[in-house]
Design a protein around this motif. Structure first.
Motif, PDB file in Angstrom:
ATOM      1  N   SER A 129       0.404  -4.472  11.859  1.00 30.19           N
ATOM      2  CA  SER A 129      -0.325  -5.305  10.897  1.00 30.19           C
ATOM      3  C   SER A 129      -0.473  -4.603   9.545  1.00 30.19           C
ATOM      4  O   SER A 129      -0.566  -5.266   8.512  1.00 30.19           O
ATOM      5  N   LEU A 130      -0.482  -3.258   9.531  1.00 34.13           N
ATOM      6  CA  LEU A 130      -0.482  -2.548   8.248  1.00 34.13           C
ATOM      7  C   LEU A 130       0.788  -2.866   7.466  1.00 34.13           C
ATOM      8  O   LEU A 130       0.743  -3.099   6.253  1.00 34.13           O
ATOM      9  N   LEU A 131       1.919  -2.880   8.149  1.00 36.23           N
ATOM     10  CA  LEU A 131       3.169  -3.261   7.478  1.00 36.23           C
ATOM     11  C   LEU A 131       3.085  -4.685   6.949  1.00 36.23           C
ATOM     12  O   LEU A 131       3.536  -4.982   5.845  1.00 36.23           O
ATOM     13  N   ALA A 132       2.497  -5.574   7.758  1.00 39.89           N
ATOM     14  CA  ALA A 132       2.420  -6.987   7.377  1.00 39.89           C
ATOM     15  C   ALA A 132       1.616  -7.191   6.096  1.00 39.89           C
ATOM     16  O   ALA A 132       1.967  -8.041   5.267  1.00 39.89           O
ATOM     17  N   VAL A 133       0.535  -6.416   5.913  1.00 37.03           N
ATOM     18  CA  VAL A 133      -0.313  -6.630   4.730  1.00 37.03           C
ATOM     19  C   VAL A 133       0.096  -5.755   3.545  1.00 37.03           C
ATOM     20  O   VAL A 133      -0.289  -6.028   2.417  1.00 37.03           O
ATOM     21  N   ARG A 195      -3.368   2.695   1.947  1.00 35.40           N
ATOM     22  CA  ARG A 195      -4.467   2.021   1.256  1.00 35.40           C
ATOM     23  C   ARG A 195      -4.397   0.544   1.621  1.00 35.40           C
ATOM     24  O   ARG A 195      -3.546  -0.183   1.134  1.00 35.40           O
ATOM     25  N   GLU A 196      -5.282   0.157   2.503  1.00 34.60           N
ATOM     26  CA  GLU A 196      -5.255  -1.213   3.041  1.00 34.60           C
ATOM     27  C   GLU A 196      -5.889  -2.200   2.077  1.00 34.60           C
ATOM     28  O   GLU A 196      -6.952  -1.926   1.515  1.00 34.60           O
ATOM     29  N   PRO A 197      -5.260  -3.374   1.845  1.00 35.32           N
ATOM     30  CA  PRO A 197      -5.881  -4.400   0.998  1.00 35.32           C
ATOM     31  C   PRO A 197      -7.260  -4.799   1.520  1.00 35.32           C
ATOM     32  O   PRO A 197      -7.426  -5.093   2.702  1.00 35.32           O
TER      33      PRO A 197
END
Length: 511
Positions: A129-133, A195-197
């Motif tokens: 999910s990190l890749l997805a966002v 750095r996650e949105p």
């Protein structure tokens, strides 16, 4: 990476490619662990005094915890934040690996394996999910998921190689300890780079009934297939597990349709493209995992390969996976509809499986195994890349974790089902072959030859089933998945706050 990608006004994270390195490293660690322990198991069993009846629990304890808790892990990643879940998963997985490597008995080993599964269930969906966002540009997303897909598909085969080297030249305990450097490097890199949105969080209250029903339902399903392998399909407890699983999962879907903040929003599951990915990928994994096992035994037991030579024999498939994902899948992803990569990819893999139906005692590696592995790698690598990307495509950012968990769940449950289903088919065919030819085996040499021939016949019979399963996976991919090719320049995911239908209005997911 182009200069324009570094400009702040593009809205793209300038450190996303560095982040991909550490996310891929963590994924490799989890995927390696699925097969590396298989090679070490015979040595560990002797050292720790684990009985033949209980040795399967070294594998099953991990599979039950991992498969049963994946949806919960994906939801926790959405709730806590993917970066935090990713780091906690890494640290926990490394600590559990140390316990496994230091195990002084059966109980400590099984507990360590279950703990690895728990933290793996948190780590795997957080990574995807990190890749997805983080990767929202169509062309870049194709490259990122190409790399991820190659690791997800080929990492299991690398596990055989690494497991063979460590077991033969060092000690089985190093198949656990080797996870620690992977985890340290991935965690340190992720802490400073990822750095996650901020808008991607889902702070809704946790759906406790959904957690309990899905976890128990998946555990019952995985355990049912695992038990079927040893006790048979008609065993009372096996049948009971399947019935319990069906009831629990049906209740789970009912609860999810009623509660305000579901663990698995049905919008994630019912969108036809994502549903097609989960189903076709799960079937393909059923075929692949069973074949890995047969081929390992064929090479070691029938052909007499050492653990290291067996691992090296899988290298052409790893090369095929990487080529299929990064050179075929990633290059065509922005030009060709996903179904036209996934469907043919599964069919190419099925042709590879056809070569393996020709296995025989003293058979040539160059004419049977090598072309099979190359075709399997190319086909699955080409199919995995768009599948991984499409599994989280078009979901709202707040659902990215649970959508990622679903693709991991389909793989994990598929692996458990594949090993049990195809092993049972192989065992039945082996028994039938022995019964039909036992009268002719009158000398010890003839009896030994019969034992090997019956095993090969069992492997070949089960491989025919694997061919059929891959053909069905291709048919599902070609009929269910109807989205067009992604745009190379436009974003593929939008910000939070919009509805699912609105998210699907970008060109990538146009119906």
């Amino acid at each position: 990476m182009s200069e324009t990608a570094l400009k702040p006004d593009t809205g793209l994270d300038p450190k996303r490619w560095k982040a991909l390195v550490f996310i891929a490293l963590a994924q490799l660690m989890v995927v390696l662990d699925a097969t590396i322990v298989n090679i070490a198991l015979p040595s560990a069993q002797v050292d720790l005094g684990i009985s033949d009846g209980n040795r399967q629990w070294v594998i099953t304890a991990y599979a039950l915890a991992f498969g049963g808790l994946l949806l919960f892990g994906g939801r926790i990643a959405d709730l806590w934040g993917r970066k935090r879940a990713f780091l906690v998963g890494l640290v926990g997985f490394a600590a559990a690996s140390v316990l496994g490597g230091a195990a002084n008995g059966e109980a400590m080993m099984l507990g360590a394996r279950a703990l690895q599964g728990v933290f793996g269930a948190l780590l795997a969906p957080a990574a995807l999910s990190l890749l997805a966002v983080m990767f929202t540009d169509g062309k870049e997303r194709a490259k990122a998921f190409g790399i991820y897909g190659a690791i997800a598909g080929g990492g299991g085969a690398v596990g055989f190689i690494l497991g063979g080297l460590l077991t033969e030249y060092m000690d089985w305990r190093w198949t656990f300890f080797v996870n620690v450097p992977f985890a340290i490097v991935a965690a340190a890199g992720a802490y400073f780079v990822i750095r996650e949105p901020a808008e991607g969080r889902n702070r809704s209250s946790l759906d406790i009934p959904g957690v309990l029903l899905s976890t128990l339902g998946l555990v019952a399903l995985v355990y049912g297939f695992t038990r079927a392998e040893s006790a048979g399909w008609s065993d009372g407890l096996t049948v009971g597990m399947f019935v319990a699983s069906a009831v629990l999962l049906a209740a789970f879907l009912l609860v999810e349709s009623k509660v305000k903040a579901p663990l698995l929003p049905l919008r994630v599951l019912t969108e036809r493209n994502r549903g097609g990915v989960y189903l076709s990928l799960g079937l393909a994994i059923i075929a692949m995992f069973g074949t890995f096992l047969f081929l390992t035994y064929y090479l070691q037991v029938v052909q007499g390969y050492s653990p290291v030579k067996t691992g090296l024999a899988f290298l052409p498939m790893v090369a095929g996976m990487i080529t299929g994902s990064t050179q075929i899948g990633a290059r065509l992803m922005t030009r060709v509809a996903p179904r036209l990569l996934m469907g043919p990819g599964f069919l190419v893999a099925a042709v590879g499986m056809l070569f393996l139906t020709r296995m025989e005692i003293g058979g040539s590696y160059a004419t049977i195994v090598l072309p099979a592995l190359v075709l399997l790698g190319l086909g699955m690598g080409t199919a995995f890349m768009p599948a991984m990307s499409l599994a989280t495509h078009g979901v709202e950012p707040r659902d990215a974790g649970v959508a990622s968990a679903m693709v991991n769940t389909s793989q994990q449950v598929g692996g458990a089902i594949g090993t049990a289903l195809l092993n049972t088919i192989a065992a039945s065919a082996t028994t039938a072959y022995v019964a039909a030819h036992a009268a002719d085996a009158t000398t010890p040499a003839a009896q030994k030859l019969l034992a090997l021939q019956s095993q090969v016949d069992g492997y070949a019979t089960a491989t025919w089933w694997a061919v059929g399963i891959l053909v069905i996976a291709a048919a599902i991919a070609l009929t269910f998945i109807n989205t067009g090719a992604p745009s190379a320049s436009q974003p593929v995911a939008s910000g939070g706050g919009k509805g699912a239908d609105e998210d699907l209005q970008v060109p990538v997911m146009a119906h």
